[in-house]
Scaffold this active site. Structure first.
Site, PDB file in Angstrom:
ATOM      1  N   CYS A  18     -16.216 -38.784   2.765  1.00  0.00           N
ATOM      2  CA  CYS A  18     -16.629 -40.175   2.556  1.00  0.00           C
ATOM      3  C   CYS A  18     -18.144 -40.381   2.574  1.00  0.00           C
ATOM      4  CB  CYS A  18     -15.938 -41.084   3.558  1.00  0.00           C
ATOM      5  SG  CYS A  18     -15.886 -40.429   5.230  1.00  0.00           S
TER       6      CYS A  18
ATOM      7  N   HIS B 275     -20.541 -46.373   4.935  1.00  0.00           N
ATOM      8  CA  HIS B 275     -21.459 -45.297   5.321  1.00  0.00           C
ATOM      9  C   HIS B 275     -22.781 -45.484   4.572  1.00  0.00           C
ATOM     10  CE1 HIS B 275     -18.206 -43.550   7.383  1.00  0.00           C
ATOM     11  NE2 HIS B 275     -17.949 -42.491   6.640  1.00  0.00           N
TER      12      HIS B 275
HETATM   13  P1  NAP Z   1      -5.573 -41.176  10.731  1.00  0.00           P
HETATM   14  O1  NAP Z   1      -5.792 -42.642  10.792  1.00  0.00           O
HETATM   15  O2  NAP Z   1      -5.632 -40.386  11.978  1.00  0.00           O
HETATM   16  O3  NAP Z   1      -4.126 -40.920  10.016  1.00  0.00           O
HETATM   17  C1  NAP Z   1      -3.528 -39.639   9.957  1.00  0.00           C
HETATM   18  C2  NAP Z   1      -2.218 -39.687   9.198  1.00  0.00           C
HETATM   19  O4  NAP Z   1      -1.655 -38.355   9.180  1.00  0.00           O
HETATM   20  C3  NAP Z   1      -1.156 -40.594   9.822  1.00  0.00           C
HETATM   21  O5  NAP Z   1      -0.375 -41.199   8.821  1.00  0.00           O
HETATM   22  C4  NAP Z   1      -0.294 -39.609  10.609  1.00  0.00           C
HETATM   23  O6  NAP Z   1       1.052 -40.042  10.780  1.00  0.00           O
HETATM   24  C5  NAP Z   1      -0.321 -38.413   9.671  1.00  0.00           C
HETATM   25  N1  NAP Z   1       0.052 -37.192  10.380  1.00  0.00           N
HETATM   26  C6  NAP Z   1      -0.421 -36.743  11.576  1.00  0.00           C
HETATM   27  N2  NAP Z   1       0.216 -35.600  11.928  1.00  0.00           N
HETATM   28  C7  NAP Z   1       1.090 -35.335  10.930  1.00  0.00           C
HETATM   29  C8  NAP Z   1       2.047 -34.312  10.713  1.00  0.00           C
HETATM   30  N3  NAP Z   1       2.250 -33.314  11.614  1.00  0.00           N
HETATM   31  N4  NAP Z   1       2.796 -34.335   9.576  1.00  0.00           N
HETATM   32  C9  NAP Z   1       2.628 -35.328   8.676  1.00  0.00           C
HETATM   33  N5  NAP Z   1       1.741 -36.343   8.818  1.00  0.00           N
HETATM   34  C10 NAP Z   1       0.978 -36.335   9.942  1.00  0.00           C
HETATM   35  O7  NAP Z   1      -6.619 -40.467   9.744  1.00  0.00           O
HETATM   36  P2  NAP Z   1      -7.409 -41.076   8.473  1.00  0.00           P
HETATM   37  O8  NAP Z   1      -8.754 -41.540   8.847  1.00  0.00           O
HETATM   38  O9  NAP Z   1      -6.474 -41.995   7.732  1.00  0.00           O
HETATM   39  O10 NAP Z   1      -7.666 -39.744   7.613  1.00  0.00           O
HETATM   40  C11 NAP Z   1      -6.606 -39.113   6.883  1.00  0.00           C
HETATM   41  C12 NAP Z   1      -7.175 -37.958   6.089  1.00  0.00           C
HETATM   42  O11 NAP Z   1      -8.160 -38.471   5.148  1.00  0.00           O
HETATM   43  C13 NAP Z   1      -7.908 -36.932   6.946  1.00  0.00           C
HETATM   44  O12 NAP Z   1      -7.673 -35.656   6.419  1.00  0.00           O
HETATM   45  C14 NAP Z   1      -9.368 -37.356   6.829  1.00  0.00           C
HETATM   46  O13 NAP Z   1     -10.237 -36.282   7.035  1.00  0.00           O
HETATM   47  C15 NAP Z   1      -9.425 -37.851   5.391  1.00  0.00           C
HETATM   48  N6  NAP Z   1     -10.473 -38.851   5.091  1.00  0.00           N
HETATM   49  C16 NAP Z   1     -10.706 -39.937   5.889  1.00  0.00           C
HETATM   50  C17 NAP Z   1     -11.692 -40.871   5.539  1.00  0.00           C
HETATM   51  C18 NAP Z   1     -12.011 -42.088   6.368  1.00  0.00           C
HETATM   52  O14 NAP Z   1     -12.981 -42.795   6.041  1.00  0.00           O
HETATM   53  N7  NAP Z   1     -11.239 -42.403   7.417  1.00  0.00           N
HETATM   54  C19 NAP Z   1     -12.397 -40.709   4.363  1.00  0.00           C
HETATM   55  C20 NAP Z   1     -12.139 -39.592   3.540  1.00  0.00           C
HETATM   56  C21 NAP Z   1     -11.173 -38.697   3.919  1.00  0.00           C
HETATM   57  P3  NAP Z   1       1.581 -40.682  12.203  1.00  0.00           P
HETATM   58  O15 NAP Z   1       1.118 -42.108  12.213  1.00  0.00           O
HETATM   59  O16 NAP Z   1       3.054 -40.545  12.089  1.00  0.00           O
HETATM   60  O17 NAP Z   1       0.970 -39.869  13.303  1.00  0.00           O
END
Ligand code: NAP
Length: 350
Positions: free
Chosen positions: A149, A241
């Site tokens: 991001c 950001h």
């Molecule tokens: P988050 O809020 O922590 O969400 C994580 C997601 O993954 C939840 O839906 C969770 O489901 C799921 N998950 C966790 N363990 C799992 C498993 N064992 N099997 C299947 N699903 C599982 O994280 P986020 O910020 O949305 O980020 C998600 C991804 O996008 C990451 O890889 C991150 O690096 C990337 N990303 C984030 C951003 C940002 O600005 N936040 C930007 C670019 C990329 P449960 O609710 O069931 O635990």
């Protein structure tokens, strides 16, 4: 498009997953029919599994959808991935192997030589590596990633400068807390504070920038030769950001030449008039105190990067500030635009 295409979201309950849900509501080409998350959420309805964190109500159309385990099977042909990085490698490969197109936000496959790290306006031609990916891995589907991001704010500012020959880039970030997911950074660590470390982020900015601005060469992506050095900081902003960069160029277009190149920048999404393409991917402001996170992060519905403070640099040649909405242009919105491009360019059949 006459009939909407069914799509799914892996990691639908998380911060980025929720942005997918919000942005896919009423999408003219896509209909969200399938949701996946961890086994903690699987078997529940979306409204029971999800702690909705975005402004406004959860879209009514998804509230009662069941949440599945992230396993291929009855999932639709296109799935957006926002799963936790600790599990994304296996999950995304299993879907691609089973014939699904995985449009991923996770870092896991971004630097694989046969996986496009796509910013639709910047390197659409990198999609030409997809037949190699399918051949090498024996997949009938595939994986396309979008960048970190903070990287996307930098590369959007740099892409119009490629014509002047980019030699060196030094960049510092001020990154919002939503970039760490939910619950993310503890409030005691971030309220009234700046944390000068985000694990792995500087390396990602440096390597991803090289790949995105590199050239597609026969069956591989050759990275850009320029040197990139990043400092990444977490600050108490919610969304958006901020990236400040100094660049050294081979030819010197002058500040006005630089601003003109940035303001005129556009790519395939604008040519094709894709639904998620902002009219202008970059907006250049002359206001001395902009861009600001609260005022500018939602420019172009969160898909436009705002650049300001374009000026001469006393060490390199020029410097500027860029602001990107991290969960829209830096994650879910970028992935939706990428999926639209894949369809429109014929890589994925309708
Ligand atoms: P988050 O809020 O922590 O969400 C994580 C997601 O993954 C939840 O839906 C969770 O489901 C799921 N998950 C966790 N363990 C799992 C498993 N064992 N099997 C299947 N699903 C599982 O994280 P986020 O910020 O949305 O980020 C998600 C991804 O996008 C990451 O890889 C991150 O690096 C990337 N990303 C984030 C951003 C940002 O600005 N936040 C930007 C670019 C990329 P449960 O609710 O069931 O635990």
């Amino acid at each position: 498009m006459e009939k909407r295409i069914d799509v799914g979201v892996l990691g639908a309950t998380g911060m980025v997953g929720q942005q997918f849900i919000r942005l896919l509501e009423n999408h003219p080409w896509f209909r969200l029919t399938w949701l996946g998350a961890s086994d903690r959420s699987a078997g529940k309805r979306y409204k029971e599994a999800t702690n909705w964190r975005l402004d406004g109500e959860m879209p009514a159309g998804v509230a009662d959808l069941p949440v599945h385990e992230c396993k291929p099977g009855d999932a639709p042909p296109i799935v957006f991935s926002a799963t936790d990085a600790s599990v994304a490698t296996e999950i995304e490969q299993a879907f691609a192997n089973a014939g699904h197109w995985v449009i991923s936000n996770s870092r896991n496959h971004r630097m694989d030589l046969d996986v496009p790290l796509l910013v639709a306006e910047i390197n659409a031609e990198h999609l030409r590596v997809l037949p190699t990916q399918q051949r090498l891995r024996g997949w009938t589907g595939g994986i396309v990633t979008n960048p970190n991001c903070s990287t996307i704010g930098l590369v959007m500012g740099l892409a119009p400068l490629r014509q002047f020959g980019i030699r060196k880039v030094v960049v510092a970030t001020m990154q919002a807390v939503s970039g760490a997911g939910y619950p993310g950074v503890p409030s005691m660590d971030i309220l009234g504070n700046v944390v000068p470390y985000i694990g792995g982020e500087e390396e990602k900015m440096q390597t991803e920038t090289q790949k995105i601005l590199g050239n597609f060469d026969a069956d591989r992506i050759a990275p850009m030769g320029a040197n990139v050095s990043a400092h990444c900081n977490r600050v108490p902003a919610i969304d958006g950001h901020t990236v400040v960069a100094s660049v050294e160029l081979e030819t010197k277009p002058g500040v006005e030449g630089l601003k003109k190149a940035m303001a005129e920048f556009a790519g395939r999404p604008q040519e094709l008039k894709l639904p998620f393409a902002p009219e202008r991917p970059l907006v250049v402001t002359d206001a001395p105190d902009r861009p600001q996170t609260r005022r500018d992060a939602l420019a172009g519905n969160g898909m436009t990067v705002t650049v300001g403070r374009v000026r001469e640099c006393t060490v390199f040649d020029y410097k500027f500030t860029a602001l990107v909405h991290n969960t829209i242009r830096g994650a879910a919105g970028a992935a939706i635009l990428n999926a639209e491009l894949l369809l429109e360019e014929g890589y994925v059949q309708r």
